[in-house]
Design a protein around this motif. Structure first.
Motif, short mmCIF file in Angstrom:
data_model
loop_
_atom_site.label_atom_id
_atom_site.label_comp_id
_atom_site.label_asym_id
_atom_site.label_seq_id
_atom_site.Cartn_x
_atom_site.Cartn_y
_atom_site.Cartn_z
N ASN A 160 6.29 7.41 1.43
CA ASN A 160 5.29 7.58 2.48
C ASN A 160 5.89 8.19 3.74
OD1 ASN A 160 5.98 4.39 2.36
ND2 ASN A 160 5.88 5.08 4.46
N ASN A 189 5.32 8.16 7.93
CA ASN A 189 4.75 7.31 8.98
C ASN A 189 4.81 8.03 10.32
OD1 ASN A 189 5.05 5.58 6.81
ND2 ASN A 189 6.69 4.40 7.75
N GLY A 223 0.81 -1.20 0.00
CA GLY A 223 0.00 0.00 0.00
C GLY A 223 0.84 1.25 0.00
N CYS A 224 2.12 1.14 0.24
CA CYS A 224 3.09 2.23 0.23
C CYS A 224 4.44 1.58 0.43
CB CYS A 224 2.78 3.24 1.33
SG CYS A 224 2.17 2.51 2.84
N LYS A 228 0.50 4.72 11.71
CA LYS A 228 -0.36 5.29 10.68
C LYS A 228 0.51 5.73 9.52
CE LYS A 228 -4.15 7.05 8.90
NZ LYS A 228 -5.22 6.17 8.39
N ILE A 278 -2.42 6.91 -0.73
CA ILE A 278 -2.74 5.69 0.01
C ILE A 278 -2.78 5.98 1.50
CG2 ILE A 278 -1.93 3.37 0.59
CD1 ILE A 278 -0.55 3.38 -2.20
N ASP A 279 -3.76 5.43 2.20
CA ASP A 279 -3.84 5.46 3.65
C ASP A 279 -3.57 4.06 4.18
OD1 ASP A 279 -4.54 8.14 3.78
OD2 ASP A 279 -6.67 7.69 3.53
N GLY A 280 -2.84 3.96 5.29
CA GLY A 280 -2.54 2.64 5.84
C GLY A 280 -2.41 2.66 7.35
N SER A 281 -2.63 1.50 7.97
CA SER A 281 -2.47 1.33 9.40
C SER A 281 -1.76 0.00 9.65
CB SER A 281 -3.82 1.31 10.13
OG SER A 281 -4.51 2.53 9.93
N GLN A 314 -4.60 -1.35 4.28
CA GLN A 314 -4.39 -0.11 3.55
C GLN A 314 -5.39 0.00 2.42
OE1 GLN A 314 -3.25 -0.61 0.33
NE2 GLN A 314 -3.02 -2.79 0.66
N SER A 348 -8.65 -1.99 -1.68
CA SER A 348 -8.04 -2.11 -0.37
C SER A 348 -7.30 -3.43 -0.30
CB SER A 348 -9.09 -2.03 0.75
OG SER A 348 -10.01 -3.10 0.64
#
Length: 243
Positions: free
Chosen positions: A62, A64, A17-18, A85, A93-96, A127, A149
């Motif tokens: 990205n 973090n 995702g990144c 995060k 892209i958003d990710g956790s 993500q 996703s």
């Protein structure tokens, strides 16, 4: 070069995702029985192109922000919880990330002040494409919409070594093996294994009771590609604040 970069983004999204996340922000020492250390940190990751690529400059991937919480089971073993995060590719892209790990102290040379420990985290990440990013189209038919996703689970055995160069300064080196064990399926031609190396310092100041500062730099090798990360953490030893 633009096509290569967009293809890299698509590959990274399919897997991570990144840019892959491989930071450490810890030394070899355990925190001690019943003690808790909290380490908030920030990090920036980059894609490192090949030397013979059209554009030799690094590509930002990205940013973090996270926190690591370590609790001492006894004097030689800890439990670690990590929450992170991710803001990938400038908001594309958003990710956790959620990680639970066990750390065991292996070796201590009290004369030369070398220490080593083994750390075994299991990491789960989810993500998604940011819907507000719209559609990527490089003119070659590569498109993605905002509904995609991915998720994955990793096993990350890590060897951490530390050397006390000064009473107030530790030098740390870690080797992390990253193996995907679950989650979104990868293409058969894409590796699901990588190795990373991190170096950091843990700097303490008598004026800041219970606080240590951790600058860190690392490199990851994954499927023939290279990534780097640069970050900064601050460790808080809560035992120092006990009455």
């Amino acid at each position: 070069m633009r096509l290569h970069f967009i293809n890299s983004i698509l590959f990274i999204f399919i897997f991570y995702g990144c840019a892959p996340v491989f930071n450490e922000f810890q030394g070899a020492d355990t925190v001690g029985k019943g003690n808790t250390h909290i380490t908030p940190y920030i990090s920036t990751s980059k894609f490192l192109p090949d030397d013979d690529s059209d554009d030799g400059s690094d590509q930002d991937m990205n940013d973090n922000i996270g926190i690591r919480i370590a609790y001492g089971i006894n004097d030689i073993s800890d439990i670690h919880l990590k929450l992170e995060k991710i803001d990938g590719n400038g908001g594309f892209i958003d990710g956790s990330i959620y990680s639970l790990g066990f750390k065991y102290f292996l070796y201590n040379n009290k004369i030369e002040k070398y220490r080593a420990s083994f750390y075994l985290p299991i990491t789960y990440a989810e993500q998604r494409l940011n819907p507000s990013s719209g559609i990527i189209d490089d003119g070659g038919g590569i498109e993605m919409d905002g509904d995609d996703s991915r998720s994955y689970t990793l096993l990350e055995p890590t060897l951490i070594m530390s050397s006390k160069l000064h009473e107030l300064f530790d030098f740390n080196f870690s080797t992390k093996f990253i193996q995907q064990i679950g989650g979104t399926e990868l293409d058969e031609d894409i590796a699901d294994f990588g190795i990373s190396f991190n170096v950091s310092g843990i700097i303490s100041f008598p004026e800041f009771k219970g606080l240590s500062f951790i600058p860190e730099y690392g490199i990851l090798f994954w499927d023939g590609d290279k990534y780097s990360h640069t970050g900064f953490g601050m460790s808080v030893d809560l035992s120092k604040f006990k009455n």
